[in-house]
Motif scaffolding. Structure first.
Motif, PDB file in Angstrom:
ATOM      1  N   VAL A 511       0.827  -1.199   0.000  1.00 58.15           N
ATOM      2  CA  VAL A 511       0.000   0.000   0.000  1.00 58.15           C
ATOM      3  C   VAL A 511       0.864   1.254   0.000  1.00 58.15           C
ATOM      4  CG1 VAL A 511      -0.254   0.158   2.520  1.00 58.15           C
ATOM      5  CG2 VAL A 511      -2.042   1.069   1.014  1.00 58.15           C
ATOM      6  N   LEU A 512       2.052   1.193   0.587  1.00 60.42           N
ATOM      7  CA  LEU A 512       2.976   2.325   0.514  1.00 60.42           C
ATOM      8  C   LEU A 512       3.395   2.577  -0.922  1.00 60.42           C
ATOM      9  CD1 LEU A 512       5.273   1.651   3.619  1.00 60.42           C
ATOM     10  CD2 LEU A 512       3.664   3.538   3.341  1.00 60.42           C
ATOM     11  N   ALA A 513       3.532   1.500  -1.684  1.00 56.71           N
ATOM     12  CA  ALA A 513       3.974   1.628  -3.074  1.00 56.71           C
ATOM     13  C   ALA A 513       2.888   2.228  -3.963  1.00 56.71           C
ATOM     14  CB  ALA A 513       4.398   0.266  -3.617  1.00 56.71           C
ATOM     15  N   VAL A 514       1.608   1.943  -3.694  1.00 54.69           N
ATOM     16  CA  VAL A 514       0.546   2.427  -4.574  1.00 54.69           C
ATOM     17  C   VAL A 514       0.049   3.814  -4.194  1.00 54.69           C
ATOM     18  CG1 VAL A 514      -0.222   0.092  -5.079  1.00 54.69           C
ATOM     19  CG2 VAL A 514      -1.323   1.371  -3.235  1.00 54.69           C
ATOM     20  N   ALA A 515       0.366   4.284  -2.981  1.00 55.56           N
ATOM     21  CA  ALA A 515      -0.049   5.628  -2.581  1.00 55.56           C
ATOM     22  C   ALA A 515       0.738   6.669  -3.378  1.00 55.56           C
ATOM     23  CB  ALA A 515       0.171   5.824  -1.079  1.00 55.56           C
ATOM     24  N   ASP A 516       0.180   7.872  -3.497  1.00 53.35           N
ATOM     25  CA  ASP A 516       0.892   8.950  -4.185  1.00 53.35           C
ATOM     26  C   ASP A 516       2.183   9.288  -3.447  1.00 53.35           C
ATOM     27  OD1 ASP A 516      -1.112   9.431  -6.238  1.00 53.35           O
ATOM     28  OD2 ASP A 516      -2.350  10.198  -4.607  1.00 53.35           O
ATOM     29  N   VAL A 517       2.119   9.276  -2.124  1.00 57.03           N
ATOM     30  CA  VAL A 517       3.315   9.445  -1.292  1.00 57.03           C
ATOM     31  C   VAL A 517       3.250   8.413  -0.176  1.00 57.03           C
ATOM     32  CG1 VAL A 517       4.688  10.976   0.166  1.00 57.03           C
ATOM     33  CG2 VAL A 517       3.407  11.930  -1.766  1.00 57.03           C
ATOM     34  N   GLY A 518       4.138   7.425  -0.201  1.00 60.29           N
ATOM     35  CA  GLY A 518       4.220   6.446   0.870  1.00 60.29           C
ATOM     36  C   GLY A 518       5.269   6.875   1.878  1.00 60.29           C
ATOM     37  N   ILE A 519       4.879   6.958   3.146  1.00 62.82           N
ATOM     38  CA  ILE A 519       5.799   7.353   4.217  1.00 62.82           C
ATOM     39  C   ILE A 519       5.989   6.171   5.153  1.00 62.82           C
ATOM     40  CG2 ILE A 519       6.207   8.928   6.143  1.00 62.82           C
ATOM     41  CD1 ILE A 519       4.579  11.021   4.771  1.00 62.82           C
ATOM     42  N   ALA A 520       7.223   5.703   5.276  1.00 57.39           N
ATOM     43  CA  ALA A 520       7.536   4.559   6.131  1.00 57.39           C
ATOM     44  C   ALA A 520       8.187   5.047   7.415  1.00 57.39           C
ATOM     45  CB  ALA A 520       8.472   3.589   5.412  1.00 57.39           C
ATOM     46  N   MET A 521       7.669   4.568   8.543  1.00 59.09           N
ATOM     47  CA  MET A 521       8.312   4.818   9.833  1.00 59.09           C
ATOM     48  C   MET A 521       9.499   3.865   9.908  1.00 59.09           C
ATOM     49  SD  MET A 521       6.387   7.123  11.431  1.00 59.09           S
ATOM     50  CE  MET A 521       6.649   6.856  13.185  1.00 59.09           C
ATOM     51  N   GLY A 522      10.645   4.307   9.458  1.00 58.54           N
ATOM     52  CA  GLY A 522      11.769   3.411   9.234  1.00 58.54           C
ATOM     53  C   GLY A 522      12.670   3.168  10.411  1.00 58.54           C
ATOM     54  N   ALA A 523      12.444   3.828  11.560  1.00 56.31           N
ATOM     55  CA  ALA A 523      13.344   3.650  12.695  1.00 56.31           C
ATOM     56  C   ALA A 523      13.380   2.204  13.152  1.00 56.31           C
ATOM     57  CB  ALA A 523      12.910   4.551  13.865  1.00 56.31           C
ATOM     58  N   LYS A 524      12.205   1.549  13.210  1.00 57.40           N
ATOM     59  CA  LYS A 524      12.142   0.140  13.577  1.00 57.40           C
ATOM     60  C   LYS A 524      11.350  -0.670  12.553  1.00 57.40           C
ATOM     61  CE  LYS A 524      10.282   0.372  17.810  1.00 57.40           C
ATOM     62  NZ  LYS A 524       9.179   0.596  17.046  1.00 57.40           N
ATOM     63  N   GLY A 525      10.907   0.001  11.509  1.00 53.29           N
ATOM     64  CA  GLY A 525      10.070  -0.664  10.520  1.00 53.29           C
ATOM     65  C   GLY A 525      10.861  -1.589   9.632  1.00 53.29           C
ATOM     66  N   SER A 526      10.150  -2.302   8.768  1.00 52.61           N
ATOM     67  CA  SER A 526      10.777  -3.312   7.927  1.00 52.61           C
ATOM     68  C   SER A 526      11.513  -2.675   6.760  1.00 52.61           C
ATOM     69  CB  SER A 526       9.709  -4.261   7.397  1.00 52.61           C
ATOM     70  OG  SER A 526       8.928  -3.602   6.410  1.00 52.61           O
ATOM     71  N   THR A 527      12.510  -3.406   6.261  1.00 53.07           N
ATOM     72  CA  THR A 527      13.231  -2.965   5.081  1.00 53.07           C
ATOM     73  C   THR A 527      12.293  -2.887   3.884  1.00 53.07           C
ATOM     74  OG1 THR A 527      15.242  -3.985   5.913  1.00 53.07           O
ATOM     75  CG2 THR A 527      15.172  -3.485   3.571  1.00 53.07           C
ATOM     76  N   ALA A 528      11.372  -3.833   3.774  1.00 52.66           N
ATOM     77  CA  ALA A 528      10.441  -3.836   2.649  1.00 52.66           C
ATOM     78  C   ALA A 528       9.603  -2.570   2.635  1.00 52.66           C
ATOM     79  CB  ALA A 528       9.534  -5.067   2.724  1.00 52.66           C
ATOM     80  N   ALA A 529       9.125  -2.137   3.794  1.00 50.13           N
ATOM     81  CA  ALA A 529       8.334  -0.910   3.863  1.00 50.13           C
ATOM     82  C   ALA A 529       9.173   0.286   3.464  1.00 50.13           C
ATOM     83  CB  ALA A 529       7.771  -0.725   5.276  1.00 50.13           C
ATOM     84  N   SER A 530      10.420   0.356   3.940  1.00 51.94           N
ATOM     85  CA  SER A 530      11.292   1.481   3.632  1.00 51.94           C
ATOM     86  C   SER A 530      11.607   1.544   2.151  1.00 51.94           C
ATOM     87  CB  SER A 530      12.583   1.381   4.440  1.00 51.94           C
ATOM     88  OG  SER A 530      12.309   1.434   5.823  1.00 51.94           O
ATOM     89  N   GLU A 531      11.817   0.391   1.526  1.00 53.08           N
ATOM     90  CA  GLU A 531      12.186   0.373   0.118  1.00 53.08           C
ATOM     91  C   GLU A 531      11.015   0.744  -0.789  1.00 53.08           C
ATOM     92  OE1 GLU A 531      13.785  -3.475  -0.557  1.00 53.08           O
ATOM     93  OE2 GLU A 531      15.756  -2.987   0.261  1.00 53.08           O
ATOM     94  N   SER A 532       9.793   0.418  -0.387  1.00 48.43           N
ATOM     95  CA  SER A 532       8.638   0.702  -1.237  1.00 48.43           C
ATOM     96  C   SER A 532       8.087   2.101  -1.002  1.00 48.43           C
ATOM     97  CB  SER A 532       7.535  -0.327  -0.997  1.00 48.43           C
ATOM     98  OG  SER A 532       7.091  -0.269   0.351  1.00 48.43           O
ATOM     99  N   ALA A 533       8.533   2.779   0.047  1.00 46.48           N
ATOM    100  CA  ALA A 533       8.010   4.099   0.380  1.00 46.48           C
ATOM    101  C   ALA A 533       8.744   5.192  -0.387  1.00 46.48           C
ATOM    102  CB  ALA A 533       8.126   4.341   1.888  1.00 46.48           C
ATOM    103  N   ASP A 534       8.105   6.357  -0.491  1.00 40.59           N
ATOM    104  CA  ASP A 534       8.717   7.533  -1.110  1.00 40.59           C
ATOM    105  C   ASP A 534       9.459   8.373  -0.090  1.00 40.59           C
ATOM    106  OD1 ASP A 534       7.439   7.190  -3.809  1.00 40.59           O
ATOM    107  OD2 ASP A 534       5.629   7.397  -2.598  1.00 40.59           O
ATOM    108  N   VAL A 535       9.043   8.261   1.176  1.00 46.72           N
ATOM    109  CA  VAL A 535       9.658   9.001   2.271  1.00 46.72           C
ATOM    110  C   VAL A 535       9.938   8.012   3.391  1.00 46.72           C
ATOM    111  CG1 VAL A 535       9.365  10.850   3.967  1.00 46.72           C
ATOM    112  CG2 VAL A 535       8.402  11.111   1.668  1.00 46.72           C
ATOM    113  N   VAL A 536      11.129   8.093   3.982  1.00 47.68           N
ATOM    114  CA  VAL A 536      11.477   7.245   5.114  1.00 47.68           C
ATOM    115  C   VAL A 536      11.800   8.146   6.297  1.00 47.68           C
ATOM    116  CG1 VAL A 536      12.985   5.446   6.022  1.00 47.68           C
ATOM    117  CG2 VAL A 536      12.385   5.459   3.593  1.00 47.68           C
ATOM    118  N   ILE A 537      11.046   7.971   7.396  1.00 43.45           N
ATOM    119  CA  ILE A 537      11.296   8.731   8.618  1.00 43.45           C
ATOM    120  C   ILE A 537      12.221   7.899   9.493  1.00 43.45           C
ATOM    121  CG2 ILE A 537      10.247   9.732  10.680  1.00 43.45           C
ATOM    122  CD1 ILE A 537       7.741  10.246   9.044  1.00 43.45           C
TER     123      ILE A 537
END
Length: 658
Positions: A511-537
């Protein structure tokens, strides 16, 4: 042998233009104006030819710039004998590229610093002899014991082997204060060790470590072109047509061809080419400094126009780990007694709630007991024989088998209970819940104030729990019991766009990949979420979503301001030049000043003063909620990670875990 200056090597055409100008001054001093005219005119034709070739290349890529005006202006000044203006236009064009390079380099200094600090060397430590061997960071393997000396960069992700250490994680998270770590805590590659040598056990290779993933994101982020930059390119067509029309009108009304050249000299602005790229590089740099990796300049433009925000629940709006909220003892037990007994038994459990119970007991300063024997019924509970008797901790059904008086306790939405019995007698219950983040409600409100008024929660949890959390944070629309595919379809169906999706887990990656802007909470989040997101926090702070949107809006505003500033100033100069009030040479100098003003204005997107002021407000306690988590985020993250450690084996009798 004479050494060529670095400036000349980096900008040879600029250096050649300056050299031609100095040579012309020398010839002028020797009273050779004809030679100066031939020199400047000939060199101007060379510059015009170079620009013409470059313009054709850009046309093949579908980009029409304003270089055509500069080429016509050079030819026009040569034809009317304004050869000094010819050289100044050439200097403006060649110097504009150098000025852009300098401005973009200043804007990208935080990104460049991140890349330059990539760890290269690791000190591998022999656990038997204590000797260290220097190896390349790429040679480190999982399980290696490494020594990190004072002020050195941690080469790979690992767990701290030393009793304690402090690390500077500012380049990773934006957190300015050193972060304290204890034995067993995770340590990120790219963080800087404090004043004491530390030992870590590698948990990842260099290629799979946090720092290398961030570097990959930075590379991706620094090589994009935003839609607003393409919009600036499109200004070239009406601007070129208008400039030529005004210049032709001035020539026709005055009957003087010099007037045509004078108008075109001031109609060759670099702002349309430089302002937007410089502003977006500044915005990306500002975001990186705030612990936000933006993967493309176009993402900032989308953030600035966002209309809808979608949140995942667990780990995004909530902390993602259970926390003890209440201890409810029955008659004959106090709250501390009940918690002590439960935590003492939970030492021998691998259940996800065991760490939370134990951590809460430690926070209250309670001393735990060592069990004489212990056993665990997987997914149901644990039974331990302590000095106080046989203690059972777990689900109500597990407790009811030995304690007939056990009764269910009242639970609100999102809560669950752990029940306790002692020697077949019901002792009470402990209530836990995945707490909503302290700043989640303020984050939703701040996004609404920034124009992101539509909000939605998508979660796989039950509807009662989802609605309870949504009510706490101010979210109106909720979709519960969602599979990853359901989330994707829900985001695709939204009509108010652009849509921001904020998530952190593996199941959020699609769902991060299909959103216009995907924002991943990357501090403890998964690598997959971070890679598919447009913004990594990079910091575990949901309010950084607000800061990302604000940076996007600030960046686009500064970019458009800079574009229009250049256009307005150029048009004013053209009108004045059309009346013959600005000679060609003076017009070329004034246009160079316009370029400089526009680029300096675009550099405001770096936002240094705004971020310094925000940090100052945080320290004095006057900052809004979206910045207030900066000082506490590292401590909060460490606490959450401690509560989240669930891989606890069942220990043999008397083997109390440390």
């Amino acid at each position: 042998m004479t050494r060529i200056p670095a400036f000349a090597l980096r900008y040879p055409i600029v250096a050649a233009t300056i050299a031609v100008g100095l040579l012309g001054l020398a010839l002028w001093a020797f009273d050779a104006p004809a030679a100066v005219q031939w020199l400047f005119s000939g060199y101007g034709l060379v510059i015009a030819l170079i620009e013409f070739v470059g313009m054709l290349r850009r046309l093949r890529r579908g980009s029409l710039g304003i270089d055509l005006l500069a080429i016509i202006a050079i030819v026009a000044t040569i034809l009317v004998g304004e050869y000094v203006a010819t050289l100044l236009i050439g200097l403006m064009l060649t110097g504009g590229a150098a000025l852009e390079d300098f401005a973009a380099g200043r804007a990208a200094r935080e990104l460049d610093a991140l890349l330059k600090r990539a760890p290269q060397i690791a000190h591998r430590l022999d656990p038997d002899s204590g000797e260290t061997t220097d190896v390349s960071a790429t040679e480190v393997r999982v399980g290696d014991l490494l020594l990190v000396r004072p002020s050195e960069i941690v080469p790979v992700d690992g767990n701290l082997h030393s009793a304690s250490a402090a690390f500077d994680e500012s380049s990773l998270t934006g957190e300015s204060l050193p972060v304290e770590r204890a034995a067993g805590d995770g340590v990120l590659s790219g963080s800087i060790n404090g004043q004491t040598a530390a030992r870590i056990v590698a948990t990842a290779t260099a290629a799979n470590s946090q720092y290398q993933r961030i570097i990959a994101l930075v590379h991706e982020a620094s090589t994009s072109k935003a839609p607003v930059v393409r919009l600036a390119d499109r200004y070239a067509i009406p601007f070129t047509a208008g400039s030529l029309a005004l210049a032709g009108l001035a020539w026709a009304l005055s009957g003087d061809p010099v007037r045509f050249a004078e108008v075109l000299v001031v109609a060759t602005p670099c702002p349309l080419l430089l302002a937007a790229p410089v502003a977006f590089m500044g915005g990306m740099s500002r975001a990186a400094r705030n612990g936000i990796i933006v993967k493309g300049a176009g993402v900032l433009e989308a953030l600035s126009r966002a209309q809808t925000v979608v949140f995942d629940k667990t780990g995004t709006l909530t902390y993602g780990t259970p926390a003890i909220t209440e201890v409810r003892p029955e008659a004959g037990f106090t709250a501390d007694e009940l918690l002590t007994l439960a935590a003492s038994a939970e030492q021998y459990s691998s259940h996800v709630l065991a760490a939370s119970v134990i951590a809460t007991a430690h926070e209250r300063g309670l001393e735990l007991h060592v069990a004489e024997s212990a056993s665990e019924a997987a997914t149901f509970g644990v039974e331990a024989r302590l000095g106080a008797g046989t203690v059972r901790v777990g689900k109500l059904a597990f407790i009811s088998d030995g304690a007939a008086d056990a009764t269910a306790t009242h639970l609100a939405g999102g809560e669950l209970a752990i029940y306790v019995s002692v020697d077949g007698r019901f002792a009470g219950s402990i209530v836990a819940s995945d707490r909503v983040r302290d700043n989640a409600r303020q984050t939703v409100a701040d996004l609404a104030r920034l124009g992101v008024r539509e909000n939605l929660m998508l979660t796989g949890d039950a509807r009662a729990t989802a609605q309870h959390v949504a009510a706490q944070v101010g979210i109106v629309h909720v979709r519960a019991d969602c599979l990853p595919s359901d989330k994707v379809e829900a985001v695709r169906a939204l009509t108010r766009r652009p849509v921001i999706m904020v998530g952190d887990g593996v199941n959020d990656a699609p769902v991060l990949a299909v959103a216009d802007v995907g924002i991943a909470m990357g501090a403890k989040g998964s690598t997959a979420a971070s890679e598919s997101a447009d913004v990594v926090i990079l910091l575990d702070d949901i309010s950084r979503t607000v800061r990302a949107v604000r940076i996007g809006k600030d960046t686009v505003r500064v970019a458009l301001q800079s574009i229009w500033l250049g256009i307005v100033l150029s048009v004013l100069l053209m009108v004045v030049a059309a009346f013959g009030l600005i000679p060609a040479t003076a017009g070329a100098i004034s246009q160079e000043a316009v370029d400089l003003v526009t680029i300096l204005n675009a550099l405001r997107a770096i936002g240094g003063r705004r971020d310094v002021e925000a940090a100052r407000r945080v320290r004095v306690g006057a900052a809004p909620i979206e910045t207030a988590a900066v000082e506490t985020a590292a401590v909060e993250t460490a606490a959450v990670e401690t509560l989240g450690k669930t891989d606890r084996p069942v220990h043999p009798v008397g083997d109390r875990p440390v």
